[in-house]
Design a protein around this motif. Structure first.
Motif, mmCIF file in Angstrom:
data_model
loop_
_atom_site.group_PDB
_atom_site.id
_atom_site.type_symbol
_atom_site.label_atom_id
_atom_site.label_comp_id
_atom_site.label_asym_id
_atom_site.label_seq_id
_atom_site.Cartn_x
_atom_site.Cartn_y
_atom_site.Cartn_z
ATOM 1 N N TRP A 135 24.925 51.820 -21.116
ATOM 2 C CA TRP A 135 26.298 52.311 -21.205
ATOM 3 C C TRP A 135 27.142 51.822 -20.041
ATOM 4 C CZ3 TRP A 135 27.402 54.932 -25.601
ATOM 5 C CH2 TRP A 135 26.325 55.447 -26.320
ATOM 6 N N PHE A 171 32.690 55.831 -20.644
ATOM 7 C CA PHE A 171 32.998 56.819 -21.670
ATOM 8 C C PHE A 171 34.146 57.665 -21.138
ATOM 9 C CE2 PHE A 171 31.374 60.803 -24.121
ATOM 10 C CZ PHE A 171 32.375 60.637 -25.059
ATOM 11 N N TRP A 174 34.639 54.097 -25.305
ATOM 12 C CA TRP A 174 33.381 53.870 -24.624
ATOM 13 C C TRP A 174 32.997 52.397 -24.753
ATOM 14 C CZ3 TRP A 174 33.932 56.158 -29.307
ATOM 15 C CH2 TRP A 174 33.137 55.742 -30.376
ATOM 16 N N SER A 200 24.740 61.065 -25.114
ATOM 17 C CA SER A 200 25.440 60.768 -23.867
ATOM 18 C C SER A 200 25.649 62.051 -23.080
ATOM 19 C CB SER A 200 26.803 60.141 -24.174
ATOM 20 O OG SER A 200 27.708 61.140 -24.611
#
Length: 565
Positions: free
Chosen positions: A385, A388, A401, A469
């Motif tokens: 990731w 976000f 995101w 998440s």
């Protein structure tokens, strides 16, 4: 729509010693070791103040001169605004100041011995001076306590500051001459400009927000949790981050610096490296990355450069004996200038796919360098990731995101909650599957409920395995105006009457039941009544929704149903 803040459950992650990758949590290392660390970590569990030699109760601005052995207590419910001074003839023992009430506009000055200030209540607009002649000093802001200063500058050796609560400065935080500042678990540090030098250090285990940061000669900053820099970061000596680091300005690594970063690092402007820089995890540089002639960069994870990469020094991957690769993804131009070197299991992936792997090759590139063919070891994660966020928009809550890497990723599910416990699906977005470059995604919550809202993303692999998440938190405010529409039903002309209490800008939209906008205009809302005429003569018969949304304040909306005959 009011302000938005991130809620990454950082305290839980730090207590269990979990590994954080771009705001998403994985178990890292031994749980037993993590729990042992948690039980043994420094605690802030103050006993009552005392025994007191000077007790301050009620409201007082009395000034005191203290000496060795004095213990000053500001009682719970008391407010103190005076001056406490310890001069050079006051003995070499310890003076204690213990606050359980409120200190406001007070002055503390010490010139001898050992001095201890414990804040267990509230301290505002006060000053503390540990002067020459003192042998040891400490300031502790306990859990649940609040300390707010204009500036907080410590320049005396053996001076230690510990924060377990909320510590704020509207001006600078400066640490010199061997002083230390530690921001512990669950603590909040929110300060202005920061400078650390002369053998001093700041260590962060909590949540730290600041403006420009300078690590001067022989200074050290260590970030083990969340550090958000709303300005530039400049390092002359030692900087270490293994948590989440965000730099909204430029990140400059000077010619005597040693920088080690892991976890997620985001630089919104440029990264310039003139000495030692070692990277693990994910680094995102939203503009240019430049390695100067004395720069030595080791890439153990993924670096994403969204503009140009220019190398005048050395860029290495991990040691060749490790069998692992480091990856640099470049969106625009890649240049390896004369005398520059790229070596040691480094994978360069230029989005322009130039012949030869990079745009301009003038220096040395050894035989272990590859081009978009070898992923770093962290690529075994299903999703790496990168970001976000949630942002207030006139049309609702905008969720954005990004991923730096995907492996067998099928889709994302955006979920919403009003209690941070029970979540409902509001959108599903397909993933790209497999990728080693940044992929951006978005979704809009067009009908958010009023109040505090929590969002999270569920990521699902092609084999059905799923992970979640962290949460982002935002507040959707109620409109500060009311609206009515008449006549209703309408055949030709309708009036929209808006009653508000301030000057604001807004938009008026009319939508059919399919969500198509049939009319839209900008508004200047004024205190009192604002009226708008709608010509509905050409609209087909049916049901419509009239929406008035504030665009300069809360972003909240008011709606009404209108029937066209």
């Amino acid at each position: 729509m009011g302000k938005m803040k991130q809620n990454l459950n950082s305290s839980l992650k730090r207590k269990l010693n979990l590994k954080t990758i771009a705001g998403f949590t994985l178990i890292g290392g031994s749980i037993a070791a993590a729990l042992l660390w948690f039980m043994m970590r420094p605690q802030a569990t103050p006993s009552a103040c005392g025994p007191c030699t000077i007790s301050i109760t009620g409201t007082s601005s009395t000034s005191y001169t203290v000496t060795s052995g004095d213990y000053v207590c500001i009682a719970s419910g008391a407010t103190y605004s005076g001056t406490i001074t310890r001069n050079s003839s006051s003995g070499t023992g310890t003076v204690n100041i213990c606050n359980e009430g409120t200190i406001s506009g007070a002055t503390f000055s010490f010139s001898k011995g050992v001095n201890v200030i414990d804040n267990r209540g509230t301290m505002t607009s006060s000053s503390i001076s540990f002067n020459s002649g003192t042998s040891s000093n400490s300031f502790t802001n306990y859990a649940g306590a609040e300390a707010t200063f204009g500036s907080f500058n410590i320049s005396r050796a053996n001076s230690d500051v510990s924060n377990y609560g909320t510590f704020t400065t509207t001006g600078s935080l400066k640490m010199y001459s061997g002083s230390t500042f530690t921001n512990y678990n669950d603590a909040t540090l929110n300060v202005g400009e920061v400078e650390v030098g002369s053998g001093s250090s700041i260590t962060n285990f909590g949540d730290w927000t600041t403006k420009d940061v300078k690590v001067s000669s022989n200074g050290t900053i260590t970030n083990n949790a969340t550090l958000d820099i709303h300005g530039d970061l400049e390092v002359d000596k030692t900087f270490v981050s293994d948590g989440t680091l965000t730099v909204s300005g430029n990140f400059k690594v000077n010619s005597s610096a040693s920088v080690t970063v892991a976890g997620l690092v985001t630089v919104n402007e440029n990264l310039e490296i003139s000495k030692t820089f070692e990277q693990t995890g994910t680094l995102i540089v939203k503009k240019d990355m430049t390695v100067n002639s004395n720069g030595r960069v080791t890439v153990n994870g993924i670096i994403n450069v969204l503009d140009d990469l220019t190398n005048n020094g050395y860029i290495d991957g991990p040691a060749t004996s490790s069998g692992n690769y480091g990856r640099i993804n470049v969106t625009d131009k890649t240049t390896n200038n004369s005398s520059a070197k790229m070596r040691l299991n480094l994978d360069i992936c230029d989005a322009g796919t130039p012949s030869g792997g990079i745009d301009q090759q003038y220096g040395t590139i050894d035989g272990t360098v590859s081009y978009c063919t070898n992923s770093p070891s962290i690529a075994s994660l299903p999703v790496e990731w990168a970001a976000f966020t949630a942002e207030a928009k006139p049309e609702g809550v905008q969720l954005n995101w990004a991923t730096a890497h995907e492996l067998n990723n099928d889709h994302f599910t955006v979920e919403r909650s009003t209690d941070a416990s029970s979540f409902t699906k509001i959108a599903e977005v397909a993933g790209v599957g497999n990728s080693s470059v940044i992929q951006s995604y978005s979704a809009t919550d067009a009908h958010p409920p009023i109040g505090t809202i929590y969002y999270r993303i569920k990521q699902t692999d092609i084999d059905g395995q799923a992970s979640f998440s962290s949460m982002v938190e935002t507040i959707w405010d109620a409109p500060n105006f009311s609206m009515k529409v008449y006549p209703n039903p309408v055949s030709t002309t309708a009036t929209v009457e808006i009653l508000g209490d301030k000057n604001e800008t807004g938009t008026l939209r009319v939508l059919d039941l399919g969500g198509r906008v049939v009319y839209q205009q900008s508004l200047s809302l004024q205190p009192g009544q604002t009226s708008v005429e709608l010509n509905a003569n050409t609209w087909p018969s049916g049901v419509y929704v009239v929406e008035v949304r504030n665009t300069s304040g809360s972003k909240a909306a008011s709606t009404a149903k209108l029937i066209k005959q």
